[in-house]
Design an enzyme around this catalytic site. Structure first.
Site, PDB file in Angstrom:
ATOM      1  N   ARG A   1       0.816  -1.198   0.000  1.00 46.32           N
ATOM      2  CA  ARG A   1       0.000   0.000   0.000  1.00 46.32           C
ATOM      3  C   ARG A   1       0.859   1.262   0.000  1.00 46.32           C
ATOM      4  NH1 ARG A   1      -4.861  -0.714   2.166  1.00 46.32           N
ATOM      5  NH2 ARG A   1      -4.082  -1.890   3.936  1.00 46.32           N
ATOM      6  N   TYR A   2       1.967   1.211   0.710  1.00 50.18           N
ATOM      7  CA  TYR A   2       2.866   2.360   0.826  1.00 50.18           C
ATOM      8  C   TYR A   2       4.121   2.065   0.012  1.00 50.18           C
ATOM      9  CZ  TYR A   2       0.159   3.081   5.162  1.00 50.18           C
ATOM     10  OH  TYR A   2      -0.829   3.244   6.095  1.00 50.18           O
TER      11      TYR A   2
ATOM     12  N   ARG B   1       7.195  -0.015   2.012  1.00 43.93           N
ATOM     13  CA  ARG B   1       7.034  -1.196   2.852  1.00 43.93           C
ATOM     14  C   ARG B   1       5.877  -2.072   2.376  1.00 43.93           C
ATOM     15  NH1 ARG B   1       5.285   3.540   4.866  1.00 43.93           N
ATOM     16  NH2 ARG B   1       3.681   3.704   6.471  1.00 43.93           N
TER      17      ARG B   1
ATOM     18  N   CYS C   1      -4.078 -18.116  13.207  1.00 46.48           N
ATOM     19  CA  CYS C   1      -3.752 -17.483  14.480  1.00 46.48           C
ATOM     20  C   CYS C   1      -3.979 -18.491  15.604  1.00 46.48           C
ATOM     21  CB  CYS C   1      -4.636 -16.265  14.718  1.00 46.48           C
ATOM     22  SG  CYS C   1      -4.422 -15.001  13.460  1.00 46.48           S
TER      23      CYS C   1
ATOM     24  N   CYS D   1      -9.654 -13.419  17.265  1.00 50.73           N
ATOM     25  CA  CYS D   1     -10.255 -12.228  17.859  1.00 50.73           C
ATOM     26  C   CYS D   1     -11.558 -11.960  17.118  1.00 50.73           C
ATOM     27  CB  CYS D   1      -9.329 -11.029  17.691  1.00 50.73           C
ATOM     28  SG  CYS D   1      -7.614 -11.363  18.132  1.00 50.73           S
TER      29      CYS D   1
ATOM     30  N   CYS E   1     -11.624  -9.193  14.481  1.00 48.49           N
ATOM     31  CA  CYS E   1     -10.527  -9.216  13.506  1.00 48.49           C
ATOM     32  C   CYS E   1     -10.887  -8.448  12.233  1.00 48.49           C
ATOM     33  CB  CYS E   1     -10.171 -10.651  13.146  1.00 48.49           C
ATOM     34  SG  CYS E   1      -8.861 -10.736  11.903  1.00 48.49           S
TER      35      CYS E   1
ATOM     36  N   ARG F   1      -9.245  -8.662   9.484  1.00 46.59           N
ATOM     37  CA  ARG F   1      -9.008  -9.505   8.313  1.00 46.59           C
ATOM     38  C   ARG F   1      -9.837 -10.775   8.418  1.00 46.59           C
ATOM     39  NH1 ARG F   1      -3.403  -7.896   8.240  1.00 46.59           N
ATOM     40  NH2 ARG F   1      -3.286  -6.216   6.716  1.00 46.59           N
TER      41      ARG F   1
ATOM     42  N   ASP G   1     -11.821  -1.140  12.915  1.00 44.90           N
ATOM     43  CA  ASP G   1     -12.178  -1.116  11.496  1.00 44.90           C
ATOM     44  C   ASP G   1     -13.630  -1.551  11.303  1.00 44.90           C
ATOM     45  OD1 ASP G   1      -9.629  -0.316  10.455  1.00 44.90           O
ATOM     46  OD2 ASP G   1      -8.875  -2.304  10.992  1.00 44.90           O
TER      47      ASP G   1
ATOM     48  N   ASP H   1      -7.348   3.406  10.017  1.00 47.14           N
ATOM     49  CA  ASP H   1      -7.048   2.874   8.687  1.00 47.14           C
ATOM     50  C   ASP H   1      -8.229   3.290   7.813  1.00 47.14           C
ATOM     51  OD1 ASP H   1      -5.736   1.363   6.686  1.00 47.14           O
ATOM     52  OD2 ASP H   1      -5.057  -0.054   8.220  1.00 47.14           O
TER      53      ASP H   1
ATOM     54  N   LYS I   1      -3.150   4.259   6.876  1.00 43.58           N
ATOM     55  CA  LYS I   1      -3.374   4.682   8.262  1.00 43.58           C
ATOM     56  C   LYS I   1      -2.962   6.140   8.434  1.00 43.58           C
ATOM     57  CE  LYS I   1      -2.198   0.115  10.038  1.00 43.58           C
ATOM     58  NZ  LYS I   1      -1.615  -0.428   8.781  1.00 43.58           N
TER      59      LYS I   1
HETATM   60  C1  LIG Z   1      -0.564  -1.137   8.662  1.00 43.92           C
HETATM   61  C2  LIG Z   1       0.100  -1.418   7.416  1.00 43.92           C
HETATM   62  C3  LIG Z   1       1.464  -1.154   7.245  1.00 43.92           C
HETATM   63  C4  LIG Z   1       2.318  -0.606   8.353  1.00 43.92           C
HETATM   64  O1  LIG Z   1       2.066   0.748   8.558  1.00 43.92           O
HETATM   65  P1  LIG Z   1       2.998   1.580   9.555  1.00 43.92           P
HETATM   66  O2  LIG Z   1       2.306   2.886   9.654  1.00 43.92           O
HETATM   67  O3  LIG Z   1       4.357   1.650   8.951  1.00 43.92           O
HETATM   68  O4  LIG Z   1       3.026   0.809  10.847  1.00 43.92           O
HETATM   69  C5  LIG Z   1       2.032  -1.399   6.026  1.00 43.92           C
HETATM   70  N1  LIG Z   1       1.321  -1.901   5.006  1.00 43.92           N
HETATM   71  C6  LIG Z   1       0.005  -2.151   5.131  1.00 43.92           C
HETATM   72  C7  LIG Z   1      -0.727  -2.694   3.957  1.00 43.92           C
HETATM   73  C8  LIG Z   1      -0.651  -1.925   6.337  1.00 43.92           C
HETATM   74  O5  LIG Z   1      -1.954  -2.190   6.447  1.00 43.92           O
HETATM   75  S1  SF4 Z   2      -6.775  -9.592  14.931  1.00 39.97           S
HETATM   76 FE1  SF4 Z   2      -7.140 -11.224  13.412  1.00 39.97          FE
HETATM   77  S2  SF4 Z   2      -5.125 -11.569  12.489  1.00 39.97           S
HETATM   78 FE2  SF4 Z   2      -4.775 -10.461  14.419  1.00 39.97          FE
HETATM   79  S3  SF4 Z   2      -4.458 -12.089  15.976  1.00 39.97           S
HETATM   80 FE3  SF4 Z   2      -6.631 -11.553  16.013  1.00 39.97          FE
HETATM   81  S4  SF4 Z   2      -7.583 -13.054  14.644  1.00 39.97           S
HETATM   82 FE4  SF4 Z   2      -5.389 -13.047  14.163  1.00 39.97          FE
END
Ligand SMILES: *Cc1c(COP(=O)(O)O)cnc(C)c1O
Ligand code: SF4
Length: 364
Positions: free
Chosen positions: A95-96, A99, A108, A112, A115, A117, A276, A313, A320
């Site tokens: 996304r960025y 990184r 996991c 959670c 979650c 995702r 989220d 986010d 974010k």
């Molecule tokens: C959260 C996230 C990151 C990390 O973001 P930082 O602000 O550097 O902690 C990087 N890539 C993706 C896709 C993310 O969702």
């Molecule tokens: S938030 Fe989702 S990905 Fe993160 S530890 Fe919990 S269940 Fe796993």
């Protein structure tokens, strides 16, 4: 006496309404509902969690499904932070510019209920094949702008130590990757997994950071703290991320105890995440105004080391951003007004006007 990971047989993770009810962690009348929720997003409560969980407490609320989870809120989004549009190959979210997330597996230790995702995590084909992993490495190799790789998931510390070590070594060998980050919840959900071999797998010639997801001080019991000490003891700095959750940690006293417990255990609070818009999680959400008010209560009353950055986010995949609160307003030639941590407002003088004759500006 600390018990070592090897000396005890691993006890089973609870995965059904019946098992949770039998352990006294859910009322018997909720078992069918738990199994229905589990069919949408898996239910798992590690034996470690079950030992420290009080029915209806901050841990149970995070891991034992409630009826509200089966309700759909009009604001819910299937892909709440827009990952799909930024996944060039399986297992990578880019996304960025500098990184990427690398998700070698989507498993996991416990799931959670909030979650973000939950649409991907816990799926049956939840581990990348060797070929898929190789394609992900190739993507990173071919993008010299990638400075940092964030192992996420699922939980990368669910990997066997040998596989994790191989991934770290592979990333280490990519010249433009300077930093490796591991996002994990294993030290608090299943601390016995943090064996000396797993910690050794994390040791790297490059900068390695472990970011612990921890939402309540009750998660940091003695075994969890010992697991974190093993990581810190290997010279790996620990940061934390916390999800702000209604009914779990949405009051200043609870957050203060958590942030201090983290710092006292050598874990620097990094992010406080606004929840989220994941499906079935509306009962965990609170307003951004409430989150800002909580942050204001922490500022000044707790050491600066204990202050996380409150982030949102942005839905749609825009990334974010910090969402305050802001302590400053005004600007331009009227100058700023800055609020201190007690809420008292102070003036900060404006910049001199362009071309203005400022007294004392230059010697005559
Ligand atoms: C959260 C996230 C990151 C990390 O973001 P930082 O602000 O550097 O902690 C990087 N890539 C993706 C896709 C993310 O969702
Ligand atoms: S938030 Fe989702 S990905 Fe993160 S530890 Fe919990 S269940 Fe796993």
């Amino acid at each position: 006496m600390t018990r070592s990971a090897e000396s005890f047989p691993r006890r089973r993770t609870l995965r059904t309404g019946g098992e949770l009810a039998a352990a006294g962690l859910a009322p018997p009348e909720r078992t069918a509902l738990i199994d229905r929720a589990g069919a949408v997003f898996p239910v798992a409560v590690t034996a470690h969690l079950a030992d420290s969980m009080a029915p209806e407490g901050a841990l149970a609320r995070q891991f034992v499904p409630e009826a509200a989870e089966l309700a759909r809120d009009p604001r819910d989004l299937d892909d709440p932070i827009g990952d799909a549009a930024f996944a060039p190959v399986r297992g990578i979210v880019h996304r960025y510019p500098d990184r990427v997330l690398l998700t070698p597996l989507l498993v996991c230790p416990a799931y959670c209920r909030f979650c973000f995702r939950r649409g991907h995590v816990g799926a049956a084909d939840a581990v990348l094949s060797e070929a898929e992993l190789e394609a992900a490495f190739a993507y990173i190799e071919s993008n010299p702008a990638i400075w940092e790789v964030i192992l996420s998931g699922g939980d990368p510390l669910m990997l066997p130590a040998r596989r994790l070590a191989a991934i770290v070594a592979r990333l280490e060998a990519i010249p433009h990757v300077a930093t490796i980050r591991v996002h994990t919840r294993v030290p608090v959900l299943d601390p016995a997994r943090v064996t000396p071999a797993l910690v050794a797998a994390l040791e790297s010639a490059k900068a390695m950071f472990v970011v612990l997801h921890c939402n309540h001080a009750d998660e940091l019991n003695e075994d969890a703290r010992a697991a974190c000490r093993r990581v810190a003891g290997a010279g790996i700095p620990l940061l934390s991320q916390t999800v702000l959750l209604k009914g779990v940690n949405d009051d200043a006293a609870t957050l203060a105890v958590l942030m201090r417990a983290l710092v006292a255990n050598r874990i620097k609070p990094y992010y406080l995440h606004h929840p989220d818009l994941a499906p079935g999680t509306a009962h965990f959400r609170l307003s951004i105004e409430r989150g800002q008010a909580l942050m204001r209560e922490l500022r000044g009353r707790l050491s600066g080391l204990c202050q996380p950055t409150y982030v949102l986010d942005i839905p749609g995949g825009f990334g974010k951003v910090p969402v305050g609160p802001s302590y400053i307003e005004g600007g331009g030639n009227g100058g700023h007004r800055v609020a201190d941590w007690r809420g008292r407002v102070h003036a900060y003088p404006p910049e001199p006007r362009e071309g203005a004759d400022v007294a004392g500006d230059r010697p005559t």
